[in-house]
Design a protein around this motif. Structure first.
Motif, mmCIF file in Angstrom:
data_model
loop_
_atom_site.group_PDB
_atom_site.id
_atom_site.type_symbol
_atom_site.label_atom_id
_atom_site.label_comp_id
_atom_site.label_asym_id
_atom_site.label_seq_id
_atom_site.Cartn_x
_atom_site.Cartn_y
_atom_site.Cartn_z
ATOM 1 N N ALA A 1 31.403 66.839 137.898
ATOM 2 C CA ALA A 1 30.074 67.430 138.116
ATOM 3 C C ALA A 1 29.654 68.290 136.929
ATOM 4 N N GLU A 2 30.624 68.951 136.299
ATOM 5 C CA GLU A 2 30.305 69.821 135.166
ATOM 6 C C GLU A 2 29.879 69.022 133.935
ATOM 7 N N VAL A 3 30.527 67.893 133.696
ATOM 8 C CA VAL A 3 30.225 67.138 132.471
ATOM 9 C C VAL A 3 29.089 66.136 132.656
ATOM 10 N N GLU A 4 28.790 65.781 133.897
ATOM 11 C CA GLU A 4 27.796 64.716 134.142
ATOM 12 C C GLU A 4 26.474 64.903 133.395
ATOM 13 N N PRO A 5 25.891 66.114 133.362
ATOM 14 C CA PRO A 5 24.593 66.252 132.693
ATOM 15 C C PRO A 5 24.617 65.882 131.205
ATOM 16 N N PHE A 6 25.804 65.867 130.613
ATOM 17 C CA PHE A 6 25.903 65.641 129.169
ATOM 18 C C PHE A 6 26.383 64.240 128.809
ATOM 19 N N LEU A 7 26.824 63.463 129.800
ATOM 20 C CA LEU A 7 27.466 62.185 129.517
ATOM 21 C C LEU A 7 26.472 61.086 129.143
ATOM 22 N N ASP A 8 26.871 60.278 128.168
ATOM 23 C CA ASP A 8 26.127 59.071 127.805
ATOM 24 C C ASP A 8 26.759 57.828 128.426
ATOM 25 N N TYR A 9 28.062 57.896 128.640
ATOM 26 C CA TYR A 9 28.807 56.719 129.091
ATOM 27 C C TYR A 9 29.929 57.195 130.013
ATOM 28 N N ILE A 10 30.278 56.392 131.000
ATOM 29 C CA ILE A 10 31.315 56.788 131.952
ATOM 30 C C ILE A 10 32.312 55.642 132.142
ATOM 31 N N ILE A 11 33.592 56.015 132.220
ATOM 32 C CA ILE A 11 34.661 55.051 132.480
ATOM 33 C C ILE A 11 35.473 55.582 133.659
ATOM 34 N N PHE A 12 35.566 54.809 134.729
ATOM 35 C CA PHE A 12 36.368 55.188 135.892
ATOM 36 C C PHE A 12 37.697 54.436 135.842
#
Length: 233
Positions: free
Chosen positions: A190-201
């Motif tokens: 939740a803390e990093v989400e506003p800054f992310l361009d790409y996500i890997i689960f």
């Protein structure tokens, strides 16, 4: 020819009987902030260490900007370990000098500027620093390197919320997200989400989802946190 920042093909890594990574395929071909998310033991650290050249692939390959990863990849990638890699006997200033001798791309000026911004006394011994200040120093000397790929393994782990927020904002301010691919593994989604361009689960050594964050929101109508809960459940 433009090579991807990171290109992983069929990567498998085993520790004795445990398989940490299972035939992973992953391509990061754009700069920006990339979130590597998954529970403990999911393979995040193994993936980052392999990309940093600290572990050899069992099977498959990893390249950074077209160069096969080995211990010599340090001129292309900076790796921040979750465990503390600073030397207790050094002062902060000595640590900066040490890093400048190890890495030709290291900027003493930038490191000193970052440490000043963080109000770190560079005359203090590393062993005398609080956990939060040690984390600040680790981040400062990592961000002071001018490399195309930054691999940050749980940089927010074990820190109080105020320090986590400060370090996250520091990462955003002092990486060139138009030129550098910065991979950050974290539980603090939740803390990093506003800054992310790409996500890997990642879960159980496999990539369950690898997606541009804007595309994720548009096609799924979900936030990163919502998608994570669905994919990792």
């Amino acid at each position: 020819m433009n090579h991807p920042f990171i290109d992983v093909k069929g990567l498998t890594k085993k520790y004795r009987r445990k398989t940490a990574l299972k035939k992973i395929d992953l391509t990061i071909d754009s700069p920006g902030l990339i979130g590597l998310v998954g529970p403990n033991g999911s393979g995040k650290s193994t993936l980052l260490k392999t990309a940093a050249g600290l572990l050899r692939p069992g099977k498959g390959s990893v390249t950074i900007l077209g160069e096969t990863v080995s211990r010599r990849i340090a001129d292309q990638a900076a790796y921040l370990a979750e465990v503390d890699s600073l030397y207790d006997y050094q002062t902060v200033r000595q640590a900066v000098v040490f890093f400048s001798r190890v890495y030709p791309d290291f900027s003493v000026e930038k490191a000193e500027s970052l440490l000043g911004e963080l109000k770190i006394d560079t005359g203090m011994k590393i062993k005398s620093l609080s956990k939060g200040n040690r984390a600040r120093v680790k981040i400062a000397v990592t961000l002071a390197r001018d490399v195309p790929v930054l691999l940050l393994d749980e940089p927010l782990s074990g820190l109080d919320p105020i320090v986590r927020e400060e370090i996250l904002k520091m990462i955003i301010r002092h990486t060139d997200l138009n030129r550098q691919a910065t991979v950050i593994s974290t539980h603090e989604v939740a803390e990093v989400e506003p800054f992310l361009d790409y996500i890997i689960f990642v879960k159980d050594g496999s990539i369950l989802l690898s997606e541009d964050v804007e595309t994720l929101r548009e096609t799924r109508g979900q936030s990163v946190v919502q998608a994570m809960r669905e994919v990792l459940s």
